[in-house]
Design an enzyme around this catalytic site. Structure first.
Site, PDB file in Angstrom:
ATOM      1  N   LYS A 197       0.847  -1.199   0.000  1.00 13.80           N
ATOM      2  CA  LYS A 197       0.000   0.000   0.000  1.00 13.80           C
ATOM      3  C   LYS A 197       0.883   1.250   0.000  1.00 13.80           C
ATOM      4  O   LYS A 197       2.097   1.158   0.240  1.00 13.80           O
ATOM      5  CB  LYS A 197      -0.932  -0.024   1.205  1.00 13.80           C
ATOM      6  CG  LYS A 197      -0.214  -0.006   2.552  1.00 13.80           C
ATOM      7  CD  LYS A 197      -1.180  -0.294   3.693  1.00 13.80           C
ATOM      8  CE  LYS A 197      -0.446  -0.354   5.021  1.00 13.80           C
ATOM      9  NZ  LYS A 197      -1.313  -0.826   6.109  1.00 13.80           N
ATOM     10  N   ARG A 200     -10.900  -0.366  14.851  1.00 17.16           N
ATOM     11  CA  ARG A 200     -10.872   0.398  13.608  1.00 17.16           C
ATOM     12  C   ARG A 200     -11.837  -0.322  12.662  1.00 17.16           C
ATOM     13  O   ARG A 200     -12.984   0.057  12.570  1.00 17.16           O
ATOM     14  CB  ARG A 200      -9.431   0.438  13.080  1.00 17.16           C
ATOM     15  CG  ARG A 200      -8.986   1.788  12.626  1.00 17.16           C
ATOM     16  CD  ARG A 200      -7.497   1.834  12.325  1.00 17.16           C
ATOM     17  NE  ARG A 200      -6.967   0.625  11.675  1.00 17.16           N
ATOM     18  CZ  ARG A 200      -5.743   0.504  11.207  1.00 17.16           C
ATOM     19  NH1 ARG A 200      -4.901   1.508  11.310  1.00 17.16           N
ATOM     20  NH2 ARG A 200      -5.325  -0.600  10.642  1.00 17.16           N
ATOM     21  N   TYR A 224      15.632  29.798   9.689  1.00 17.62           N
ATOM     22  CA  TYR A 224      14.378  30.429  10.090  1.00 17.62           C
ATOM     23  C   TYR A 224      14.171  30.351  11.596  1.00 17.62           C
ATOM     24  O   TYR A 224      14.436  29.315  12.214  1.00 17.62           O
ATOM     25  CB  TYR A 224      13.203  29.723   9.411  1.00 17.62           C
ATOM     26  CG  TYR A 224      13.085  30.002   7.933  1.00 17.62           C
ATOM     27  CD1 TYR A 224      12.939  31.316   7.466  1.00 17.62           C
ATOM     28  CD2 TYR A 224      13.103  28.968   7.007  1.00 17.62           C
ATOM     29  CE1 TYR A 224      12.817  31.567   6.115  1.00 17.62           C
ATOM     30  CE2 TYR A 224      12.974  29.217   5.655  1.00 17.62           C
ATOM     31  CZ  TYR A 224      12.832  30.521   5.207  1.00 17.62           C
ATOM     32  OH  TYR A 224      12.704  30.763   3.877  1.00 17.62           O
ATOM     33  N   MET A 255      12.062  24.410   3.496  1.00 18.17           N
ATOM     34  CA  MET A 255      11.348  23.698   2.435  1.00 18.17           C
ATOM     35  C   MET A 255      12.285  22.891   1.532  1.00 18.17           C
ATOM     36  O   MET A 255      12.010  21.741   1.202  1.00 18.17           O
ATOM     37  CB  MET A 255      10.534  24.685   1.593  1.00 18.17           C
ATOM     38  CG  MET A 255       9.668  24.001   0.561  1.00 18.17           C
ATOM     39  SD  MET A 255       8.782  25.119  -0.515  1.00 18.17           S
ATOM     40  CE  MET A 255       7.455  25.647   0.528  1.00 18.17           C
TER      41      MET A 255
END
Ligand SMILES: *Cc1c(COP(=O)(O)O)cnc(C)c1O
Length: 368
Positions: free
Chosen positions: A35, A130, A259, A307
């Site tokens: 998956k 679930r 940053y 980023m």
């Protein structure tokens, strides 16, 4: 030249890890779980790396069809089953085995004509809460499914919540197995319980945990669900994320990096800028101290991941230069270690590998 960031997939490690799963659960057939684009490795690569598996399991209906179109002839299992009655003919046409976990899916199979036999995995909720029928309702669900003429084999399936630990304080593997046995009783059909955690604990659990089909995912990709390290289990990394140093800054005590200026140097140091950031799938929350390898030497992340870039401490690497090779995870640096430092799990890192990262194939121990 393309940006120097790439993920190298080690198909031979995928084969090796599949053999480890076989050795750990020698009695069982293996659904290799592919998956999420084979945990970020690419669906076709999953198909090739796990060619020796007994079947492939995934959750995306369109990718199940893609596997058939790519020539996979062995069984395929949809772990969440179908999402709409219009998917029923797809199961029949492509011979896809489907999980059945709720009454709506049973109704879809009852009301949609499919003309060809369909094999299913009936799912029991043994405490994960679930998907699946509760143990008390399970036999009735089985009976109703059994009454559908085109339903052929029914395999009994459940999923462990805490297979990474043998003795979880809230819900143990043994307790889930007990509930599963109670719910499925003597119903005919094969059994499928174990994910990677179950497979890796098979030796300790012995006959208490018997599977006809196991469903390993993460261990096949060289990660573990928790507990001991992948290396302890003889598993090998299947994805190596590499880049290069593209810039170097020499800074002094009191200078800050990146940053938010969160990292402040306490003395003179050399900072390397790596072409890899959160838009590539590297976790933005990885803190100062997360391990990184530069030119074969282990060092750490400094400052915030941005980023497209991240910054690392080059002070311990005397000869580091622009173009120095950087390993973010994989060969030589277990992905679980990076994940743990970043407060996540190896699964998330693999699956989050971004589409813009070039994917190569190559053996471990080479530069890919
Ligand atoms: C994803 C999944 C697995 C594989 O789990 P791992 O922890 O990666 O081994 C097995 N079974 C089901 C139902 C799943 O959804």
């Amino acid at each position: 030249m393309p940006r120097p960031l790439s993920a190298t997939i080690h198909l031979e490690s995928m084969q090796h890890n599949l053999q480890r799963a076989r050795a750990a659960a020698p009695q069982a057939k293996i659904w290799a779980v592919v998956k999420a684009n084979a945990y970020g490795h690419g669906l076709e690569r999953g198909m090739r790396g796990f060619a020796q598996a007994d079947g492939l399991a995934l959750v995306e209906t369109e990718n199940a069809v893609r596997l058939r179109d790519s020539g996979w002839i062995k069984p395929i299992l949809l772990l969440e089953g179908i999402f709409d009655a219009s998917d029923v003919p797809l199961l029949a046409e492509h011979n896809i085995n489907s999980a059945v976990h709720n009454i709506e899916q049973i109704k879809m199979l009852e009301y949609t004509r499919h003309y060809r036999p369909i094999d299913v995995h009936l799912k029991m909720n043994t405490g994960m809460n679930r998907l699946g029928f509760r143990p008390d309702d399970y036999a009735a669900a089985y009976k109703r499914l059994r009454a559908i003429p085109d339903v052929r084999h029914i395999t009994h399936m459940t999923h462990f919540a805490n297979a990474d630990e043998l003795e979880h304080p809230r819900l143990t593997i043994a307790e889930q197995v007990r509930r599963f046995r109670f719910g499925a009783g003597e119903l005919p059909g094969e059994r499928s319980l174990s994910n990677s955690g179950g497979v890796l604990h098979q030796a300790e659990l012995g006959d208490a945990l018997s599977n006809d089909w196991v469903r390993p995912g993460i261990m096949l990709y060289g990660g573990t669900p928790g507990g001991r390290s992948a290396q302890d289990y003889g598993l090998r990394p299947t994805m190596t994320l590499r880049s290069e140093i593209i810039g170097i800054q020499r800074i002094e005590a009191g200078d800050t990096v990146g940053y938010g200026s969160r990292f402040e140097a306490t003395g003179p140091m050399t900072v390397g800028v790596v072409a890899c950031g959160y838009a590539d799938g590297y976790p933005r929350h990885a803190p100062h101290g997360t391990p990184v390898i530069v030119d074969g030497v282990r060092t750490t992340l400094v400052g915030r991941v941005s980023m497209d870039m991240m910054t690392v401490d080059l002070t311990p690497i005397a000869n580091a230069r622009v173009g120095s090779r950087v390993t973010l995870w994989g060969d030589g640096l277990p992905i679980d270690e990076v994940a743990q430092a970043a407060g996540t799990i190896g699964y998330e890192l693999m699956c989050a590998l971004a589409g813009r990262v070039r994917v190569l194939e190559g053996r471990m121990g080479t530069d890919g």
